[in-house]
Motif scaffolding. Structure first.
Motif, mmCIF file in Angstrom:
data_model
loop_
_atom_site.group_PDB
_atom_site.id
_atom_site.type_symbol
_atom_site.label_atom_id
_atom_site.label_comp_id
_atom_site.label_asym_id
_atom_site.label_seq_id
_atom_site.Cartn_x
_atom_site.Cartn_y
_atom_site.Cartn_z
ATOM 1 N N ALA A 8 -19.612 19.516 -2.637
ATOM 2 C CA ALA A 8 -19.184 18.154 -2.958
ATOM 3 C C ALA A 8 -19.685 17.741 -4.334
ATOM 4 O O ALA A 8 -18.955 17.109 -5.115
ATOM 5 N N LEU A 9 -20.915 18.111 -4.649
ATOM 6 C CA LEU A 9 -21.484 17.759 -5.954
ATOM 7 C C LEU A 9 -20.721 18.433 -7.083
ATOM 8 O O LEU A 9 -20.451 17.812 -8.125
ATOM 9 N N GLU A 10 -20.339 19.679 -6.893
ATOM 10 C CA GLU A 10 -19.575 20.391 -7.922
ATOM 11 C C GLU A 10 -18.220 19.714 -8.153
ATOM 12 O O GLU A 10 -17.784 19.551 -9.299
ATOM 13 N N LEU A 11 -17.563 19.322 -7.077
ATOM 14 C CA LEU A 11 -16.298 18.593 -7.212
ATOM 15 C C LEU A 11 -16.508 17.295 -7.990
ATOM 16 O O LEU A 11 -15.733 16.962 -8.893
ATOM 17 N N PHE A 12 -17.543 16.569 -7.649
ATOM 18 C CA PHE A 12 -17.838 15.289 -8.290
ATOM 19 C C PHE A 12 -18.140 15.462 -9.780
ATOM 20 O O PHE A 12 -17.582 14.761 -10.633
ATOM 21 N N LEU A 70 0.836 -1.193 0.000
ATOM 22 C CA LEU A 70 0.000 0.000 0.000
ATOM 23 C C LEU A 70 0.875 1.247 0.000
ATOM 24 O O LEU A 70 1.876 1.310 0.714
ATOM 25 N N LYS A 71 0.467 2.242 -0.774
ATOM 26 C CA LYS A 71 1.141 3.541 -0.735
ATOM 27 C C LYS A 71 0.132 4.585 -0.288
ATOM 28 O O LYS A 71 -0.885 4.806 -0.958
ATOM 29 N N ILE A 72 0.406 5.216 0.834
ATOM 30 C CA ILE A 72 -0.500 6.215 1.399
ATOM 31 C C ILE A 72 0.082 7.598 1.154
ATOM 32 O O ILE A 72 1.237 7.867 1.498
ATOM 33 N N ALA A 73 -0.705 8.449 0.545
ATOM 34 C CA ALA A 73 -0.314 9.835 0.305
ATOM 35 C C ALA A 73 -1.097 10.727 1.260
ATOM 36 O O ALA A 73 -2.324 10.619 1.361
ATOM 37 N N ALA A 74 -0.390 11.606 1.967
ATOM 38 C CA ALA A 74 -1.017 12.552 2.892
ATOM 39 C C ALA A 74 -0.866 13.962 2.344
ATOM 40 O O ALA A 74 0.197 14.329 1.848
ATOM 41 N N PHE A 75 -1.935 14.739 2.413
ATOM 42 C CA PHE A 75 -1.837 16.136 1.988
ATOM 43 C C PHE A 75 -2.738 17.001 2.858
ATOM 44 O O PHE A 75 -3.773 16.557 3.359
ATOM 45 N N SER A 76 -2.330 18.227 3.071
ATOM 46 C CA SER A 76 -3.037 19.119 3.982
ATOM 47 C C SER A 76 -4.353 19.590 3.389
ATOM 48 O O SER A 76 -4.544 19.620 2.167
ATOM 49 N N LYS A 77 -5.267 19.983 4.277
ATOM 50 C CA LYS A 77 -6.603 20.402 3.863
ATOM 51 C C LYS A 77 -7.052 21.568 4.731
ATOM 52 O O LYS A 77 -6.417 21.907 5.741
ATOM 53 N N PHE A 78 -8.175 22.187 4.347
ATOM 54 C CA PHE A 78 -8.743 23.289 5.107
ATOM 55 C C PHE A 78 -9.744 22.746 6.130
ATOM 56 O O PHE A 78 -10.795 22.225 5.772
ATOM 57 N N HIS A 79 -9.391 22.867 7.399
ATOM 58 C CA HIS A 79 -10.299 22.471 8.472
ATOM 59 C C HIS A 79 -9.819 23.151 9.744
ATOM 60 O O HIS A 79 -8.633 23.460 9.875
ATOM 61 N N ILE A 100 -13.554 18.867 5.460
ATOM 62 C CA ILE A 100 -12.892 19.792 4.540
ATOM 63 C C ILE A 100 -13.721 21.068 4.454
ATOM 64 O O ILE A 100 -14.916 21.013 4.138
ATOM 65 N N GLY A 101 -13.103 22.198 4.709
ATOM 66 C CA GLY A 101 -13.841 23.454 4.689
ATOM 67 C C GLY A 101 -14.114 23.993 3.307
ATOM 68 O O GLY A 101 -15.112 24.674 3.080
ATOM 69 N N SER A 102 -13.217 23.705 2.364
ATOM 70 C CA SER A 102 -13.408 24.193 0.997
ATOM 71 C C SER A 102 -12.581 23.345 0.047
ATOM 72 O O SER A 102 -11.613 22.684 0.438
ATOM 73 N N VAL A 103 -12.980 23.369 -1.212
ATOM 74 C CA VAL A 103 -12.280 22.608 -2.248
ATOM 75 C C VAL A 103 -11.065 23.415 -2.707
ATOM 76 O O VAL A 103 -11.188 24.580 -3.088
ATOM 77 N N THR A 129 -19.650 26.848 7.663
ATOM 78 C CA THR A 129 -19.627 27.345 6.282
ATOM 79 C C THR A 129 -18.456 28.271 5.992
ATOM 80 O O THR A 129 -18.309 28.744 4.860
ATOM 81 N N GLY A 130 -17.599 28.523 6.966
ATOM 82 C CA GLY A 130 -16.600 29.579 6.846
ATOM 83 C C GLY A 130 -15.318 29.255 6.119
ATOM 84 O O GLY A 130 -14.372 30.033 6.178
ATOM 85 N N GLY A 131 -15.240 28.128 5.450
ATOM 86 C CA GLY A 131 -14.046 27.798 4.682
ATOM 87 C C GLY A 131 -13.076 26.880 5.393
ATOM 88 O O GLY A 131 -12.159 26.335 4.770
ATOM 89 N N HIS A 132 -13.268 26.682 6.700
ATOM 90 C CA HIS A 132 -12.450 25.742 7.457
ATOM 91 C C HIS A 132 -13.334 24.793 8.266
ATOM 92 O O HIS A 132 -12.903 24.247 9.285
#
Length: 278
Positions: free
Chosen positions: A196-200, A111-120, A143-146, A185-188
């Protein structure tokens, strides 16, 4: 080699996600008690001996409640950022605790696990993808924002746990105090159904076979509403809401000759002896 994945639980009452191949697996977050994780994995026919590591996204209690006991009992390494560990006040074995950093790649067997930071709104929060044989499953919740990082990883996934936390209208007209609505709703805070639907719609890979809608709000969302919302545009992608009360079915995807093979089952339809997939 295939990847198997399931949500052990998803919601503000506890989060835990299992992803693994025939030989090893990882848990992303353990926000349930050790005993409850054991019960649910047993129902799915998943031997805990397959779990080789635990990855922690952030320090909120619904993601770390059972980590210390589970990791100690099964002598598992825990991957957690330095800031998250400090904020969590978890008592972990220092010799079996490993730091996380942005864009880090960790190998656990095949398994290869990739970690990346997010807004929260946490000390140092991360999302993850788990890959085996060029098949990738993403865990994208809290996740606060895409952002561009999320888009980059999401568009490469064959399957994903994706947060769809709240319906904007239900939240706005609901009983939450103003400060909590702004936090969400403040981005974090959390992703809305619409975000989520827009991302999808805009970034789903043509080969994405499974989408598990995750971390739904108890008060500001409806599983039926959000599932129908995504199914209307999902095409061949299987869409299911990850429950806040029980584990999902165990899902399976492989990459044979670059053509993903997909499979899923409901464990309630099988006798325990028939559930040993490994």
């Amino acid at each position: 080699m295939a990847l198997y994945f399931t949500s052990i639980n998803s919601g503000s009452n506890g989060n835990c996600y299992y992803i693994g191949n025939d030989n090893e697996a990882v848990l992303v977050d353990i926000g349930l008690t050790c005993k409850e994780v054991e019960i649910r994995m047993n129902r799915l026919g998943l031997p805990i001996s397959k779990v080789k590591a635990v990855f922690i996204s952030h320090e909120h209690s619904d993601h770390i409640k059972g980590v210390a006991v589970f990791a100690k009992k099964y002598k598992l390494p825990v991957y957690i950022s330095t800031a998250t560990l400090k904020s969590s006040r978890l008592l972990l074995d220092a010799n079996n605790t490993f730091s996380l950093s942005h864009q880090q790649h960790i190998h656990i067997g095949d398994l290869k696990i990739a970690a990346f930071s997010k807004f929260h709104d946490a000390a140092d929060p991360y999302s993850f993808t788990i890959e085996c044989n060029e098949v990738r499953v993403g865990v994208f919740t809290d996740i606060g924002s895409v952002c561009d990082r999320l888009i980059t990883h999401f568009k490469r996934c064959h399957a994903a746990f994706l947060e769809a936390n709240y319906d904007a209208q239900m939240l706005e007209s609901g009983k939450y105090p103003y400060f909590l609505k702004r936090r969400i709703t403040g981005g974090h805070g959390h992703l809305s159904n619409a975000q989520a639907l827009e991302l999808f719609i805009n970034h789903k890979a043509p080969y994405m076979s499974h989408l598990l809608l995750s971390h739904l709000s108890k008060d500001n969302n409806s599983a039926e509403l959000v599932e129908n919302l995504f199914k209307n545009v999902a095409g061949d992608t299987f869409v299911k809401v990850a429950s806040r009360h029980e584990e999902t079915a165990l899902y399976y995807i492989s990459n044979k000759q670059d053509t993903p093979e997909v499979y899923s089952f409901d464990p309630s339809l099988y006798q325990p002896a028939q559930l040993n997939l490994f």
